[in-house]
Motif scaffolding. Sequence first.
Motif, short mmCIF file in Angstrom:
data_model
loop_
_atom_site.label_atom_id
_atom_site.label_comp_id
_atom_site.label_asym_id
_atom_site.label_seq_id
_atom_site.Cartn_x
_atom_site.Cartn_y
_atom_site.Cartn_z
N GLN A 146 0.79 -1.38 -0.17
CA GLN A 146 -0.07 -0.17 -0.12
C GLN A 146 0.80 1.16 0.32
O GLN A 146 0.64 2.17 -0.60
N LEU A 147 2.22 0.67 0.79
CA LEU A 147 2.79 2.51 0.92
C LEU A 147 3.58 2.82 -0.80
O LEU A 147 3.89 3.28 -1.17
N ALA A 148 3.93 1.49 -1.75
CA ALA A 148 4.55 1.72 -2.43
C ALA A 148 3.13 2.47 -3.45
O ALA A 148 3.70 3.63 -4.70
N ARG A 149 1.81 1.84 -3.56
CA ARG A 149 0.92 2.60 -4.17
C ARG A 149 0.87 3.98 -4.27
O ARG A 149 0.50 4.80 -4.85
N LEU A 150 0.53 4.45 -2.43
CA LEU A 150 0.81 5.42 -2.34
C LEU A 150 1.82 6.40 -2.97
O LEU A 150 2.03 7.62 -3.51
N ILE B 245 9.39 0.02 -8.33
CA ILE B 245 8.29 -0.64 -8.69
C ILE B 245 8.98 -2.25 -8.92
O ILE B 245 8.33 -3.26 -9.48
N GLN B 246 8.98 -2.00 -10.75
CA GLN B 246 9.34 -2.94 -11.38
C GLN B 246 10.30 -3.90 -11.21
O GLN B 246 10.02 -4.43 -11.71
N GLN B 247 11.31 -2.80 -10.50
CA GLN B 247 12.53 -4.23 -10.89
C GLN B 247 11.68 -4.97 -9.41
O GLN B 247 11.97 -6.29 -9.83
N THR C 31 1.24 -7.82 -9.47
CA THR C 31 -0.35 -7.42 -9.41
C THR C 31 -0.28 -5.34 -9.60
O THR C 31 -1.11 -4.90 -10.66
N LEU C 32 -0.03 -4.45 -9.13
CA LEU C 32 0.01 -3.40 -8.56
C LEU C 32 0.39 -3.00 -9.97
O LEU C 32 -0.03 -1.89 -11.05
#
Length: 212
Positions: free
Chosen positions: A66-70, A125-127, A137-138
């Motif tokens: 969730q932190l990554a999404r934010l 995120i991609q790595q 999924t994100l």
Amino acid sequence: MPGPVKRRYDTTRRSEAAARTRVAILDAARQLFTERGYAATPMTAIAGRAGVALDTVYASVGRKPQLARLLIETAISGTGQAVPAEQRDYVRATQAAPDAATKIDIYAKAVAAIAPRLAPVLSIIQQAAPAEPELATLWEQIAERRAANMRLFVADLAAVSPLRLDLDEAADIVWATNATELYQLLTGQRGWTPQRYERFLADTWRRLLLPG
């Protein structure tokens, strides 16, 4: 009378403090993810860098995915919180513009402003995505949302001007050319400035999408 005024004041102070805490956590996560990578950064390290308790991190931003999404959402909005696409200033300005060329100019400028903030986060995120199912999924969700938004953009262009391509192909072109991977290649490896990238986007979209 003093009672209600004090409560409103206290509520404002709490909201401001919560916002500052969230920004500190996001900054700490961004720094540590860049330094160590996503997988090698525990939430305890983020809490320590931000100067808050671990429970505060979870209460403010949620779990690590969730932190990554934010981080992605705030990189796009340029603020400390997520802003839905339809509420972003540049989206409203693009929609209000009277002609296709102006819409393209506004959107190209917005993309060039967002890319320096967004590219490092998406790269992290991609790595990490291949080894982190929730991040994979994100990543897929972000890609599909971008594609849907590009479809809305070219439909908005088509509402004021004929296009050289059908909507799906036009949307795919915008989707590909405004990807942060291309921004990183041009600015990171070829030395382009964000301003040159902005001009490239606007010129490319005019040439490929609008009639001559």
